[in-house]
Design an enzyme around this catalytic site. Structure first.
Site, PDB file in Angstrom:
ATOM      1  N   HIS A 178      -2.269  11.164   0.543  1.00 27.28           N
ATOM      2  CA  HIS A 178      -2.383   9.792   0.066  1.00 27.28           C
ATOM      3  C   HIS A 178      -2.426   9.735  -1.459  1.00 27.28           C
ATOM      4  O   HIS A 178      -1.764   8.898  -2.079  1.00 27.28           O
ATOM      5  CB  HIS A 178      -3.645   9.149   0.640  1.00 27.28           C
ATOM      6  CG  HIS A 178      -3.833   7.724   0.216  1.00 27.28           C
ATOM      7  ND1 HIS A 178      -3.102   6.683   0.753  1.00 27.28           N
ATOM      8  CD2 HIS A 178      -4.646   7.167  -0.711  1.00 27.28           C
ATOM      9  CE1 HIS A 178      -3.471   5.547   0.185  1.00 27.28           C
ATOM     10  NE2 HIS A 178      -4.405   5.814  -0.708  1.00 27.28           N
ATOM     11  N   GLU A 185       0.829  -1.201   0.000  1.00 28.97           N
ATOM     12  CA  GLU A 185       0.000   0.000   0.000  1.00 28.97           C
ATOM     13  C   GLU A 185       0.866   1.256   0.000  1.00 28.97           C
ATOM     14  O   GLU A 185       1.739   1.417   0.866  1.00 28.97           O
ATOM     15  CB  GLU A 185      -0.928   0.014   1.220  1.00 28.97           C
ATOM     16  CG  GLU A 185      -1.886   1.197   1.222  1.00 28.97           C
ATOM     17  CD  GLU A 185      -2.903   1.123   2.347  1.00 28.97           C
ATOM     18  OE1 GLU A 185      -3.367   2.189   2.800  1.00 28.97           O
ATOM     19  OE2 GLU A 185      -3.234  -0.002   2.770  1.00 28.97           O
ATOM     20  N   LYS A 223      -7.271  -0.304  11.492  1.00 29.28           N
ATOM     21  CA  LYS A 223      -6.696  -0.817  10.238  1.00 29.28           C
ATOM     22  C   LYS A 223      -5.440  -0.038   9.895  1.00 29.28           C
ATOM     23  O   LYS A 223      -4.431  -0.598   9.452  1.00 29.28           O
ATOM     24  CB  LYS A 223      -7.726  -0.720   9.115  1.00 29.28           C
ATOM     25  CG  LYS A 223      -7.246  -1.317   7.773  1.00 29.28           C
ATOM     26  CD  LYS A 223      -6.529  -0.318   6.890  1.00 29.28           C
ATOM     27  CE  LYS A 223      -6.102  -0.958   5.573  1.00 29.28           C
ATOM     28  NZ  LYS A 223      -5.266  -0.038   4.753  1.00 29.28           N
ATOM     29  N   ASP A 263       3.821 -14.280  11.570  1.00 29.09           N
ATOM     30  CA  ASP A 263       2.479 -14.620  11.089  1.00 29.09           C
ATOM     31  C   ASP A 263       1.548 -13.423  11.279  1.00 29.09           C
ATOM     32  O   ASP A 263       1.022 -13.198  12.374  1.00 29.09           O
ATOM     33  CB  ASP A 263       1.964 -15.831  11.867  1.00 29.09           C
ATOM     34  CG  ASP A 263       0.639 -16.355  11.345  1.00 29.09           C
ATOM     35  OD1 ASP A 263      -0.028 -15.640  10.566  1.00 29.09           O
ATOM     36  OD2 ASP A 263       0.256 -17.476  11.723  1.00 29.09           O
TER      37      ASP A 263
END
Length: 448
Positions: A403, A97, A290, A306
């Site tokens: 962004h 991202e 998030k 993991d």
């Protein structure tokens, strides 16, 4: 008949494949291209161009999973200049991202001269459970556990030996009565210290031995009025509320300075309110957290840990009081801005992919071969930094301006701009927020 129609008919009548795992990689690709991709030569080329030319390295990657046909690459980046507990750290991050690594680096720079990030390990215990069903009296289960506990623990001595030498091993074992939640349900609840290993294999092996001994002792116990207890399953938990690191930043309000035209006092006020909103509003909390995981996952992936286990544990922790909430907290106290979080992070620096994947090993070298506790600290810092950077934008200029500028590179690639056109369009949009439609129009103007 149109090719698309023929392809659809082929898919409809396609038969199940047998022996697929025994095919070579090239044969698997032949099957895939023939049966699912309409003999698309470009698809075959795309799959094979990501193979590693070093066959030994490719064989290593193929061994990580099953039925592999190619490699799937993530960008591996660096976020430098993190001051963590007084030491400068460069954090490796693997993420696809855009803006994540840039945002983390920006947060690192902001806090560099304001005391940096401070961390404290609050606990490192992990949990595993043997899940049981018994429909007799709970007093009978209690009596059986008193009868069997010593031998349950004794049966673990060999499995536990090497971990004990490193200062770890099983810490506690308790019988938990959960019959109020589910009729007949009990569990053997075990806690573990696994030192620098994440410990999944050790914990699961230990639990299965406990289950085996439990069955044996249950068959020898004559105090059950009903059938003997049944072992349903034995498995570790990825919920680790006792394996937690605290991370924080703080500075005097007047040290914040003016940010995008917003005074330090106003910035702190809005920042605290933004975190408070994420604490009470689940819709906001999910997106808020998030963003935190953008930073945490990137470090977890780069170091071969993991990330699915970490994600599950972190999000469960965010809902530990019955409502999903922000993982971070912010406040102003005595003219001091304080931003902090507790993150549950079960990580390892030995064993598993951390010892096999060349880039994971390199990532740990970049971090100067940390202990599991130090990796917890670095990973937590990345999460807090990511959240700070996101809120920094949200309460000042908004999230999209920065962004979308970072996303400009991907957009230029997607509209098919040449290298020369990319340079010209980057200059044109240096002070503008790009969109696909605007970029396409600008590209057409350039080409005309």
């Amino acid at each position: 008949m149109h090719n698309d129609c023929i392809f659809a008919i082929q898919l409809y009548f396609m038969q199940p494949v047998t022996g697929f795992s025994k095919l070579s990689k090239s044969q698997k690709i032949d099957w895939l291209v023939t049966n699912h991709l309409n003999d698309n030569a470009t698809a075959r080329e795309t799959l094979t161009q990501y193979w590693n030319e070093d066959q030994k390295l490719q064989d290593l990657h193929d061994g990580f999973s099953e039925n592999t046909v190619t490699n799937y690459y993530f960008p591996f980046g660096l976020a430098p200049n993190f001051k963590i507990d007084g030491q400068l750290v460069t954090i490796p991050m693997a993420i696809e991202e855009s803006s994540v690594v840039a945002a983390a680096s920006k947060a690192a720079k902001f806090w560099m001269d304001r005391g940096g990030f401070k961390t404290v390990i609050k606990g490192t215990k992990k949990v595993g459970q043997v899940h049981l069903m018994y429909h007799g009296l709970s007093s009978e289960m209690d009596a059986f556990y008193a009868f069997a506990k010593a031998e349950l623990l004794q049966s673990l001595e060999q499995i536990n030996a090497s971990m004990k030498k490193r200062g770890g091993g099983i810490v506690s074992l308790d019988l938990i009565d959960k019959t109020k939640n589910l009729k007949g349900y009990y569990q053997l609840h075990a806690t573990f210290e696994t030192k620098d290993a994440m410990g999944a294999n050790f914990i699961n092996t230990t639990l299965e031995q406990l289950a085996t001994t439990f069955r044996l002792k249950a068959s020898q116990f004559d105090g059950f009025s009903s059938d003997v207890p049944e072992v349903i399953m034995s498995i570790l938990s990825n919920y680790v509320p006792e394996c937690v690191v605290n991370v924080s930043v703080s500075c005097k309000i007047d040290e914040i300075g003016t940010i995008n035209g917003v005074t330090g006092k106003e910035f702190a006020r809005k920042f605290v309110q933004a975190v408070d909103i994420a604490t009470v509003e689940p819709y906001r909390a999910v997106t808020h957290n998030k963003g935190i995981m953008n930073g945490i996952d990137a470090v977890v992936i780069a170091t071969g840990n993991d990330f699915r286990a970490v994600e599950a544990g972190v999000h469960a922790y965010a809902a530990r009081d019955g409502q999903y909430r922000s993982l971070t907290k912010a406040r102003v106290e005595n003219d001091t801005f304080i931003f902090e979080a507790d993150f549950p992070l079960a990580l390892g620096t030995v064993g598993g992919l951390t010892s096999l994947h060349p880039l994971s090993k390199l990532a740990l070298q970049i971090l100067e071969n940390p202990s599991a506790e130090h990796l917890m600290k670095v990973t937590a810092v990345a999460g807090l930094a990511q959240n700070f950077a996101a809120l920094h934008s949200l309460v000042t200029t908004g999230i999209q301006a920065g962004h979308m500028k970072m996303h400009l590179v991907n957009m230029l690639e997607q509209i098919g701009a040449t290298d020369v056109e990319k340079d010209l369009l980057r200059k044109e949009y240096a002070d503008k927020t790009p969109s696909f439609s605007a970029l396409r129009e600008s590209l057409l103007v350039l080409r005309s």
